[in-house]
Structure formats: structure tokens, C-alpha cells
Design an enzyme around this catalytic site. Structure first.
Site, PDB file in Angstrom:
ATOM      1  N   GLY A 137      48.631  35.830 -35.888  1.00 18.21           N
ATOM      2  CA  GLY A 137      50.021  35.946 -35.475  1.00 18.21           C
ATOM      3  C   GLY A 137      50.483  34.703 -34.729  1.00 18.21           C
ATOM      4  N   ASP A 139      52.710  32.556 -31.661  1.00 21.20           N
ATOM      5  CA  ASP A 139      52.754  32.672 -30.216  1.00 21.20           C
ATOM      6  C   ASP A 139      53.655  33.833 -29.826  1.00 21.20           C
ATOM      7  OD1 ASP A 139      51.129  30.589 -29.895  1.00 21.20           O
ATOM      8  OD2 ASP A 139      52.650  29.162 -29.211  1.00 21.20           O
TER       9      ASP A 139
END
Length: 199
Positions: A137, A139
Site C-alpha cells: 500500500g 503512504d
């Protein structure tokens, strides 16, 4: 407000878990989430509280089953700076003392004090502290609240972290269970040492 309270009372008898989240509209008293939590609990529902400020402070006193403040929200309610893992654990313990049954503290990769060996994740404190970090994923960090009675704390935290990572990666789009389970494979879990200072 009375109509909403009646609706919560009706639905709480049919829902195993109720989530109360978000900021309150102007004019709504900050104690309202605490009242909702008590109504839901009296009807047999577990409760998750996700809010900030006075609403969070009053809501904790009503004994929600889970709260998930981020660093800024925790600092505001506790009126102290949280600048590391020991302070984070101390803050979570204070929330437990205030009435919360479990605490998930959120941090993001963009914050200036990443916890050791973590690239963003959650910390849950039901009985003992655990840490989860996702290797996937972009930040940022979100939590997909999960409070299934049939799952142990480790599995709940893994799935919640995976749901949060999947949500961030898809810009908040609906994520299917299969995708969440795929993200769960990239979540690492650690037990955190009990030694921690107070805030």
C-alpha cells in the site's frame, strides 16, 4: 436527536457491533456518543468509537469496546505529547483506565517518529500490546475496524490492518474479502514488550 436515539435502540438489538464515528454537527452536545454507546450496550451490541476532542473524551467514559485514536487525537484528549513507543503505550493504558475496553493507536508512515521495524500500522491493546505493520500500500494508514468475537486478537489485528492497507491502495473503493485476505499475507505482527513509561 430523540428520533435518532430511538433508531439506535431499535437497531442495537439486531446488530452485534455498532460503530459511532465522525465529528459532531454544530449544536450537538459532546456527550452524545457516550449516550449512544450506553444505549447500544444495554441492547447487547458491542461498540466502536472513532471520533476526536470532547466527544472522544466523554465517549471513552461510557466504556466502548474499542477506540482508535490517531496520535493527534490522543494528544488532544490526554493533553500531552506522544513522542515514541513508550509514550504511545502509556497513552493507550491511560485510555484503558478511562474506560475503553481496547485501544488501537494509529500512526502513519509520514509521521516523524516511526516505530521500530514498522512502516505504518496499528497497535492494539486489549490485554497485552501487539503491533501490526503492512508492507503493502501507499503512504498512509487506515484501519478497517473488525471486532468478531470468534477471532483472537492477533487475527483481528491482521485482518484490520489488511483492510486498512487495501482501502488506502484503492483510494477508499470497496474492497472484496479476497483482496483483504491477500493483503493480510503481507502483514507482520509483533508482541510489544511490557516495559513502557507513562505519558
Amino acid at each position: 436527536m430523540q428520533s435518532l436515539k430511538r433508531k439506535i435502540e431499535e437497531q442495537a438489538g439486531q446488530c452485534p457491533v455498532m460503530v459511532f464515528s465522525g465529528s459532531l454537527p454544530p449544536g450537538v452536545p459532546p456527550e452524545i456518543y457516550a449516550e449512544f454507546i450506553r444505549i447500544a450496550r444495554n441492547r447487547g451490541a458491542r461498540t466502536i468509537l472513532d471520533t476526536a476532542g470532547a466527544a472522544l473524551k466523554y465517549g471513552i467514559a461510557a466504556g466502548p469496546d474499542l477506540i482508535k485514536p490517531n496520535r493527534a487525537e490522543a494528544e488532544e484528549v490526554l493533553e500531552t505529547r506522544i513522542d515514541g513507543e513508550a509514550a504511545l503505550l502509556g497513552a493507550a493504558r491511560r485510555f484503558l483506565e478511562m474506560g475503553a475496553k481496547a485501544v488501537v493507536c494509529l500512526w502513519a508512515r509520514t509521521e516523524p517518529w516511526p516505530l521500530p521495524s514498522a512502516s505504518g500500522g496499528e497497535l492494539i491493546l486489549p490485554q497485552s500490546p501487539l503491533r501490526a505493520a503492512s508492507a503493502r500500500g501507499r503512504d498512509g494508514c487506515r484501519l478497517g475496524p473488525r471486532h468478531d468475537a470468534g477471532l483472537d486478537a492477533w487475527r483481528r489485528l491482521r485482518l484490520a490492518t489488511a483492510a486498512g492497507a487495501a482501502t488506502v491502495a484503492t483510494n477508499g473503493s470497496a474492497t472484496e474479502l479476497g483482496s483483504i485476505q491477500d493483503y493480510a499475507k503481507a502483514v507482520t505482527l509483533h508482541s510489544i514488550g511490557e516495559a513502557a513509561g507513562a505519558c
